[in-house]
Motif scaffolding. Structure first.
Motif, short mmCIF file in Angstrom:
data_model
loop_
_atom_site.label_atom_id
_atom_site.label_comp_id
_atom_site.label_asym_id
_atom_site.label_seq_id
_atom_site.Cartn_x
_atom_site.Cartn_y
_atom_site.Cartn_z
N ARG A 65 0.82 -1.24 0.05
CA ARG A 65 0.00 0.12 0.03
C ARG A 65 0.85 1.31 0.10
O ARG A 65 0.60 2.40 -0.63
N ALA A 66 1.99 1.26 0.64
CA ALA A 66 2.89 2.27 0.88
C ALA A 66 3.33 2.73 -0.52
O ALA A 66 3.73 3.98 -0.84
N ALA A 67 3.65 1.46 -1.36
CA ALA A 67 4.27 2.00 -2.56
C ALA A 67 3.29 2.59 -3.70
O ALA A 67 3.47 3.03 -4.78
N ALA A 68 1.92 2.59 -3.39
CA ALA A 68 0.75 3.10 -3.93
C ALA A 68 0.73 2.69 -5.33
O ALA A 68 0.78 3.71 -6.37
N PRO A 69 0.87 1.50 -5.82
CA PRO A 69 0.65 1.12 -7.14
C PRO A 69 -0.82 1.43 -7.48
O PRO A 69 -1.76 1.62 -6.91
N ALA A 70 -0.92 1.79 -8.84
CA ALA A 70 -2.36 1.80 -9.61
C ALA A 70 -3.29 0.65 -9.01
O ALA A 70 -4.41 0.90 -8.85
N LEU A 71 -2.82 -0.50 -9.39
CA LEU A 71 -3.60 -1.81 -8.76
C LEU A 71 -3.03 -2.63 -7.82
O LEU A 71 -1.62 -2.87 -7.92
N LEU A 72 -3.45 -2.91 -6.71
CA LEU A 72 -2.83 -3.74 -5.59
C LEU A 72 -3.74 -5.05 -5.44
O LEU A 72 -4.80 -4.86 -5.18
N ILE A 73 -3.16 -6.03 -5.88
CA ILE A 73 -3.75 -7.18 -5.89
C ILE A 73 -3.15 -8.26 -4.65
O ILE A 73 -2.08 -8.61 -4.61
N LEU A 74 -4.40 -8.56 -3.92
CA LEU A 74 -3.88 -9.11 -2.74
C LEU A 74 -4.48 -10.69 -2.90
O LEU A 74 -5.83 -10.90 -3.14
N ASP A 75 -3.57 -11.71 -2.74
CA ASP A 75 -3.93 -13.11 -2.96
C ASP A 75 -4.81 -13.49 -1.69
O ASP A 75 -5.60 -14.53 -2.04
N THR A 76 -4.59 -13.04 -0.89
CA THR A 76 -5.51 -12.96 0.38
C THR A 76 -5.64 -11.99 1.34
O THR A 76 -4.80 -10.77 1.04
N HIS A 77 -6.30 -11.80 2.45
CA HIS A 77 -6.16 -11.04 3.30
C HIS A 77 -6.59 -11.35 4.50
O HIS A 77 -6.80 -12.70 4.79
N LEU A 78 -6.67 -10.87 5.57
CA LEU A 78 -7.22 -11.43 6.99
C LEU A 78 -8.47 -12.08 7.04
O LEU A 78 -8.51 -12.87 7.98
N LEU A 79 -9.27 -11.89 6.14
CA LEU A 79 -10.41 -12.81 6.18
C LEU A 79 -10.07 -14.32 6.29
O LEU A 79 -10.58 -14.98 6.95
N SER A 80 -9.23 -14.66 5.32
CA SER A 80 -8.75 -16.06 5.46
C SER A 80 -7.89 -16.40 6.45
O SER A 80 -8.09 -17.44 7.18
N ASN A 81 -7.13 -15.62 6.97
CA ASN A 81 -6.50 -15.84 8.40
C ASN A 81 -7.68 -16.04 9.50
O ASN A 81 -7.56 -17.05 10.23
N MET A 82 -8.55 -15.33 9.42
CA MET A 82 -9.88 -15.41 10.53
C MET A 82 -10.41 -16.90 10.27
O MET A 82 -10.58 -17.53 11.23
N LEU A 83 -10.81 -16.93 9.03
CA LEU A 83 -11.74 -18.28 8.94
C LEU A 83 -11.09 -19.45 9.12
O LEU A 83 -11.29 -20.32 9.63
N TRP A 84 -9.62 -19.51 8.52
CA TRP A 84 -8.78 -20.49 9.04
C TRP A 84 -8.63 -20.89 10.48
O TRP A 84 -8.57 -21.92 10.80
N SER A 85 -8.28 -19.85 11.24
CA SER A 85 -8.17 -19.72 12.73
C SER A 85 -9.22 -20.27 13.20
O SER A 85 -9.16 -21.57 14.01
N HIS A 86 -10.51 -19.97 12.98
CA HIS A 86 -11.68 -20.54 13.26
C HIS A 86 -11.91 -22.22 12.91
O HIS A 86 -12.16 -22.87 13.85
N SER A 87 -11.61 -22.59 11.63
CA SER A 87 -11.83 -23.80 11.05
C SER A 87 -10.76 -24.84 11.91
O SER A 87 -11.32 -25.80 12.09
N LEU A 88 -9.72 -24.37 12.06
CA LEU A 88 -8.78 -25.14 12.46
C LEU A 88 -8.45 -25.40 14.07
O LEU A 88 -8.13 -26.38 14.56
N PHE A 89 -8.75 -24.10 14.76
CA PHE A 89 -8.45 -24.03 16.07
C PHE A 89 -9.87 -23.69 16.86
O PHE A 89 -9.68 -23.56 17.99
N GLY A 90 -10.78 -23.37 16.44
CA GLY A 90 -12.01 -23.03 16.96
C GLY A 90 -12.13 -21.65 17.49
O GLY A 90 -13.03 -21.34 18.34
N ASP A 91 -11.24 -20.75 17.23
CA ASP A 91 -11.12 -19.41 18.12
C ASP A 91 -10.38 -18.81 16.98
O ASP A 91 -9.55 -18.92 16.27
N CYS A 92 -10.18 -17.35 17.50
CA CYS A 92 -9.45 -16.28 16.54
C CYS A 92 -9.50 -15.05 17.27
O CYS A 92 -10.57 -14.78 18.16
N PRO A 93 -8.26 -14.50 17.22
CA PRO A 93 -7.75 -13.37 18.05
C PRO A 93 -8.81 -12.26 17.54
O PRO A 93 -8.96 -11.82 16.35
N ALA A 94 -9.76 -11.46 18.37
CA ALA A 94 -10.61 -10.58 17.79
C ALA A 94 -10.22 -9.41 17.18
O ALA A 94 -10.59 -8.75 16.43
#
Length: 183
Positions: A65-94
């Protein structure tokens, strides 16, 4: 800068599409920090790793984001981290969801697990379609519940690629409507 997120279950084409989108439109791709983490640590993750993985993902995203490209493509973001945390461990840091909601994303491409084969790569753990469908539904539910802009990509590889490129062209077209001469 337009920020595009590829989201959905594993083996649905996120990384591949990120590369296809970058090849067509340029921009910067931010990969999945968790893959780097697993390769570096040479072990499966545990619940205690979730904060470090999330902070690593955020650091990669923030640097891009700091480099400010015209297009930033995120292969993933925190949503996946949250869902995997819930799926694998039954919890996720708020704080993960709080941090995710505090950020702005222009478009999420939500990839359906149906229509493409699951491919083993040594890190994936949901070979059953039902598991990937549940993850997909959880993604859709979160995006809808949090009023996030998204569209779903379905079908085989060719259909996904075509739909993704069309959606990104629309996204970038709307970004340029007010900046060109005579517009």
């Amino acid at each position: 800068m337009k920020i595009l997120v590829l989201t959905g279950p594993e083996s649905s084409g996120k990384s591949w599409l990120a590369g296809e989108i970058q090849a067509r439109f340029g921009g910067v791709v931010v990969g999945e920090y968790v893959r780097h983490f697993i390769e570096r640590e040479q072990r499966d993750t545990c619940y205690a790793d979730i904060p470090a993985i999330a902070r690593g993902q955020l650091a990669w995203e923030d640097a891009a984001r700091a480099a400010a490209p015209a297009l930033l493509i995120l292969d993933t973001h925190l949503l996946s981290n949250m869902l995997w945390s819930h799926s694998l461990f039954g919890d996720c840091p708020a704080w993960l969801e709080q941090e995710l909601c505090a950020r702005q994303y222009d478009l999420h491409l939500l990839l359906d697990p149906q229509g493409v084969p699951w491919v083993e790569d040594g890190q994936r753990c949901q070979p059953q379609l039902q598991e990937r469908l549940a993850f997909h539904q959880a993604c859709r539910h979160w995006l809808t519940s949090n009023d996030q802009p998204f569209c779903e990509l379905t079908g085989g590889w060719t259909a996904r690629r075509q739909a993704a490129l069309e959606k990104v062209a629309e996204l970038l077209g709307s970004a340029n409507q007010h900046t060109g001469p005579g517009q």
